[in-house]
Write a protein that holds these residues in place. Structure first.
Motif, PDB file in Angstrom:
ATOM      1  N   GLY A 103      -1.917   7.179   0.025  1.00 31.14           N
ATOM      2  CA  GLY A 103      -3.051   7.541  -0.815  1.00 31.14           C
ATOM      3  C   GLY A 103      -3.520   6.694  -2.020  1.00 31.14           C
ATOM      4  N   LYS A 104      -3.153   5.365  -1.779  1.00 34.02           N
ATOM      5  CA  LYS A 104      -3.522   4.302  -2.552  1.00 34.02           C
ATOM      6  C   LYS A 104      -4.051   3.188  -1.920  1.00 34.02           C
ATOM      7  CE  LYS A 104      -0.566   5.307  -6.561  1.00 34.02           C
ATOM      8  NZ  LYS A 104       0.483   4.713  -7.279  1.00 34.02           N
ATOM      9  N   GLU A 105      -4.853   2.414  -2.722  1.00 33.21           N
ATOM     10  CA  GLU A 105      -5.453   1.045  -2.001  1.00 33.21           C
ATOM     11  C   GLU A 105      -4.450   0.256  -2.003  1.00 33.21           C
ATOM     12  OE1 GLU A 105      -9.196   2.411  -1.509  1.00 33.21           O
ATOM     13  OE2 GLU A 105      -8.800   0.452  -1.403  1.00 33.21           O
ATOM     14  N   ARG A 106      -4.584  -0.878  -0.879  1.00 36.78           N
ATOM     15  CA  ARG A 106      -3.719  -1.874  -1.009  1.00 36.78           C
ATOM     16  C   ARG A 106      -3.713  -2.685  -1.960  1.00 36.78           C
ATOM     17  NH1 ARG A 106      -3.258  -4.948   4.935  1.00 36.78           N
ATOM     18  NH2 ARG A 106      -3.307  -2.318   5.396  1.00 36.78           N
ATOM     19  N   GLU A 107      -2.893  -3.154  -2.714  1.00 30.87           N
ATOM     20  CA  GLU A 107      -3.032  -4.055  -3.923  1.00 30.87           C
ATOM     21  C   GLU A 107      -2.183  -5.238  -3.920  1.00 30.87           C
ATOM     22  OE1 GLU A 107      -0.952  -1.619  -7.223  1.00 30.87           O
ATOM     23  OE2 GLU A 107       0.922  -1.879  -6.320  1.00 30.87           O
ATOM     24  N   ALA A 130       6.362   1.424  -0.878  1.00 29.73           N
ATOM     25  CA  ALA A 130       4.972   1.296  -0.249  1.00 29.73           C
ATOM     26  C   ALA A 130       5.198   0.540   1.145  1.00 29.73           C
ATOM     27  CB  ALA A 130       4.018   0.328  -1.046  1.00 29.73           C
ATOM     28  N   GLN A 186       0.869  -1.250  -0.006  1.00 29.90           N
ATOM     29  CA  GLN A 186      -0.015  -0.078  -0.053  1.00 29.90           C
ATOM     30  C   GLN A 186       0.803   1.259  -0.044  1.00 29.90           C
ATOM     31  OE1 GLN A 186      -2.920   0.194   3.065  1.00 29.90           O
ATOM     32  NE2 GLN A 186      -4.198   1.555   1.993  1.00 29.90           N
ATOM     33  N   ALA A 187       0.844   2.001  -1.088  1.00 28.45           N
ATOM     34  CA  ALA A 187       1.511   3.170  -1.315  1.00 28.45           C
ATOM     35  C   ALA A 187       0.624   4.307  -0.546  1.00 28.45           C
ATOM     36  CB  ALA A 187       1.796   3.330  -2.645  1.00 28.45           C
ATOM     37  N   GLU A 221       8.453   3.453  -7.821  1.00 27.33           N
ATOM     38  CA  GLU A 221       7.185   2.953  -7.879  1.00 27.33           C
ATOM     39  C   GLU A 221       6.874   1.849  -6.889  1.00 27.33           C
ATOM     40  OE1 GLU A 221       8.663   3.435 -10.673  1.00 27.33           O
ATOM     41  OE2 GLU A 221       8.012   2.263 -12.265  1.00 27.33           O
TER      42      GLU A 221
END
Length: 125
Positions: A41-45, A91, A38-39, A88
């Motif tokens: 401001g982003k969803e856990r991917e 996270a 999870q980065a 990128e």
């Protein structure tokens, strides 16, 4: 039941890190397991998953060819070898375990029953 993730840190682009996830409180040798990230401001991917035997592995397209998931059932530990790291990839990385041997829905975070606390990976350019 605890999953303890470790091995995170700061590395330059192109470098490598190996994350570990040690299970305690019960044995996970019969459980499929996975790594998510999870980065800010982003969803856990989803990142990677491995079957209970280690015979089947699955990867997100973004990490395929660079990351390798493996496990040592004797040590109740799952690993994530990360090579050719990119900015990128920065996270918090979480390990997770399913409640059983089934690998179905391996990329869906809601299908995992147990989660570790996360370890920070920072890749600088």
């Amino acid at each position: 039941v605890q999953l303890q993730a470790s091995g995170g840190g700061m590395v330059q682009a192109g470098g490598s890190l190996r994350l570990s996830c040690a299970a305690s409180g019960r044995t996970f040798r019969n459980n499929a397991m996975g790594w998510f990230r999870q980065a800010p401001g982003k969803e856990r991917e989803f990142v990677a998953a491995i079957s209970w035997s280690g015979g089947s592995t699955y990867y997100a397209d973004s990490v395929k060819g660079r990351f390798t998931i493996s496990r040592d059932n004797a040590k109740s530990t799952v690993y994530l070898q990360m090579n050719s790291l990119k900015p990128e990839d920065t996270a918090v990385y979480y390990c997770a375990a399913k409640g059983g041997y089934y690998i179905d829905g391996y990329s869906i975070k809601g299908s995992y029953d147990y989660w570790g606390q996360g370890t920070q990976v920072t890749v600088s350019s």
